[in-house]
Design an enzyme around this catalytic site. Structure first.
Site, short mmCIF file in Angstrom:
data_model
loop_
_atom_site.label_atom_id
_atom_site.label_comp_id
_atom_site.label_asym_id
_atom_site.label_seq_id
_atom_site.Cartn_x
_atom_site.Cartn_y
_atom_site.Cartn_z
N HIS A 71 75.09 17.94 77.65
CA HIS A 71 75.26 17.85 76.19
C HIS A 71 76.29 18.85 75.67
CE1 HIS A 71 71.08 15.83 75.50
NE2 HIS A 71 71.95 15.07 76.13
N LYS A 89 68.86 15.38 71.78
CA LYS A 89 68.18 16.66 72.02
C LYS A 89 68.06 16.87 73.52
CE LYS A 89 64.59 14.56 73.57
NZ LYS A 89 64.30 14.62 74.99
N1 NAD Z 1 65.40 11.27 70.86
C1 NAD Z 1 64.55 10.76 71.71
O1 NAD Z 1 63.43 10.36 71.36
C2 NAD Z 1 64.92 10.66 73.16
C3 NAD Z 1 64.15 9.89 74.04
C4 NAD Z 1 64.54 9.81 75.36
C5 NAD Z 1 65.66 10.51 75.82
N2 NAD Z 1 66.37 11.27 74.94
C6 NAD Z 1 67.55 12.03 75.38
O2 NAD Z 1 68.60 11.13 75.70
C7 NAD Z 1 69.38 11.65 76.75
C8 NAD Z 1 69.53 10.59 77.83
O3 NAD Z 1 68.26 10.32 78.35
P1 NAD Z 1 68.05 9.05 79.30
O4 NAD Z 1 66.59 8.97 79.55
O5 NAD Z 1 68.74 7.86 78.74
O6 NAD Z 1 68.81 9.55 80.63
P2 NAD Z 1 69.44 8.63 81.74
O7 NAD Z 1 69.67 9.51 82.91
O8 NAD Z 1 68.64 7.38 81.91
O9 NAD Z 1 70.85 8.18 81.12
C9 NAD Z 1 71.98 8.99 81.07
C10 NAD Z 1 73.22 8.10 81.13
O10 NAD Z 1 74.37 8.95 81.04
C11 NAD Z 1 75.33 8.53 81.99
N3 NAD Z 1 76.17 9.66 82.33
C12 NAD Z 1 75.85 10.74 83.09
N4 NAD Z 1 76.89 11.59 83.17
C13 NAD Z 1 77.89 11.04 82.44
C14 NAD Z 1 79.22 11.44 82.14
N5 NAD Z 1 79.71 12.60 82.61
N6 NAD Z 1 79.99 10.63 81.39
C15 NAD Z 1 79.49 9.46 80.92
N7 NAD Z 1 78.23 9.01 81.18
C16 NAD Z 1 77.44 9.80 81.91
C17 NAD Z 1 74.51 8.02 83.17
O11 NAD Z 1 75.26 7.13 83.99
C18 NAD Z 1 73.35 7.35 82.46
O12 NAD Z 1 73.62 5.99 82.22
C19 NAD Z 1 68.65 12.91 77.26
O13 NAD Z 1 69.30 14.03 76.78
C20 NAD Z 1 67.28 12.83 76.65
O14 NAD Z 1 66.78 14.11 76.31
C21 NAD Z 1 66.03 11.33 73.64
#
Ligand code: NAD
Length: 337
Positions: A71, A89
């Site tokens: 992030h 977050k």
């Molecule tokens: N606000 C909420 O309620 C809530 C809920 C779930 C997750 N989140 C947040 O969302 C974020 C993602 O969570 P997630 O469960 O989807 O994770 P995830 O690992 O499933 O997805 C992450 C995505 O980012 C991509 N990625 C990784 N590195 C990258 C880069 N350098 N450039 C471009 N793409 C890249 C990956 O290929 C993947 O598709 C986390 O920070 C998590 O804390 C928030």
């Protein structure tokens, strides 16, 4: 939109449904994730590198849902390129990095918002109103549980993945930051580095004690917060969408005694039974409200709910909990921000 893993598609759906937003580009380093959403947004450019979004003059704002450890790097890149940014977050994994991002956004005149989604949850907001109106009386204790079986993460522990929600809600409800925290955690396998279950205790200046229990090693999904006030109690159950808020007109009451004034026996308390009531909540998908708010703040150049400054307060608590975890649960004072 950057990051189309588990969570990003929820943000993308809400961006697509917002009449003020035109989704110009989709970014993910995994081509399979891009391919999955290509047909839903045929006009959007596909890219694997966030630098492509940063360098695109057609793009005003970017929503980032990449893994937590990226992030800070991603937000820095985009803010430096002059974009407004909504980053999931936690804003960053250290207070130092988060503070740098907030300073960068200020110096560049950019909107920096963190996805503290629960601040847009109608039930959470209703609880805040009830606290403000004194329905519960002075608060004594809040317990928060955010548990399920999975999703097991390797990029951060359960504290940094799940507790940002509870901490942001607690700070929003109480309008103050803890003076001291403690945290203990366990790993499923001792060879692991990241805690799967974390138990935190937060002590607030108003003497409210809060416990935050998070983890991905629980047989059933629990998303519940219980508020114990001197007058009433309230349970917020985020899993039960039909009855998210139950107010209990129950508690303890003082029992009259004949013991001499000043003696310990003088103070006796007994259970005060009473009715329960469901509180109405006008439901709107929190993410739709969050995306809408981001758009409004971009238009009006206003500090958003979930601003960088608010995210700093959450991260200072998370960092203090992490420090406590590292030292076997010793009390830690969160850094002032
Ligand atoms: N606000 C909420 O309620 C809530 C809920 C779930 C997750 N989140 C947040 O969302 C974020 C993602 O969570 P997630 O469960 O989807 O994770 P995830 O690992 O499933 O997805 C992450 C995505 O980012 C991509 N990625 C990784 N590195 C990258 C880069 N350098 N450039 C471009 N793409 C890249 C990956 O290929 C993947 O598709 C986390 O920070 C998590 O804390 C928030």
């Amino acid at each position: 939109m950057a990051g189309l893993g588990q969570w990003g598609p929820n943000l993308l759906r809400n961006l697509g449904e917002n009449p003020s937003v035109s989704v110009a580009a989709l970014c993910d380093r995994d081509p399979a994730r891009l391919a999955k959403f290509r047909d839903q947004h045929p006009a959007a450019r596909l890219c694997a590198d966030l630098a492509d979004l940063a360098n695109d003059p057609q793009i005003d704002a970017i929503v980032v849902a990449t893994p937590a450890g990226l992030h800070a790097e991603h937000a820095r890149l985009l803010l430096n390129a002059g974009k407004d940014v909504l980053v999931e977050k936690p804003l960053a994994m250290t207070l130092r990095e988060a503070s740098e991002l907030v300073a960068l956004a200020r110096s560049r005149g950019r909107i920096l918002m963190t996805g503290h989604t629960f601040l847009f949850n109608a039930a959470v907001r209703r609880v805040r109103e009830e606290i403000r109106q004194g329905t519960l009386g002075p608060l004594r204790f809040i317990s928060a549980q955010r548990l399920s079986l999975g999703q097991v993460r390797s990029d951060c522990n359960a504290l940094w993945n799940l507790a940002p929600h509870d901490i942001s809600i607690l700070l929003h409800w109480l309008g103050e930051t803890p003076v001291s925290v403690t945290a203990r955690g366990i790993t499923f396998d001792p060879r692991q580095q990241q805690e799967d279950i974390v138990l935190c205790q937060l002590e607030f200046p108003s003497r409210v004690l809060a416990s935050v229990h998070v983890g991905w090693l629980n047989p059933v999904k629990v998303r519940a917060m219980t508020l114990v006030g001197a007058k009433r109690m309230l349970v917020y159950d985020d899993v039960d969408s039909t009855r998210p808020l139950t107010l209990y007109d129950r508690g303890l009451q003082e029992v009259e005694t004949t013991a001499p004034e000043g003696s310990l026996e003088r103070f006796r308390f007994a259970v005060r039974p009473g009715p329960e009531e469901q509180l109405a909540v006008e439901w709107r998908e929190p993410l739709a409200a969050e995306v809408d708010h981001f758009v409004q703040c971009i238009r009006r150049r206003e500090e958003p709910i979930g601003s960088g400054a608010e995210a700093l307060r959450v991260i200072s608590v998370l960092e203090a909990c992490q420090e406590s975890l590292r030292h076997g649960g010793k009390p830690v004072i969160p850094a002032a921000v």
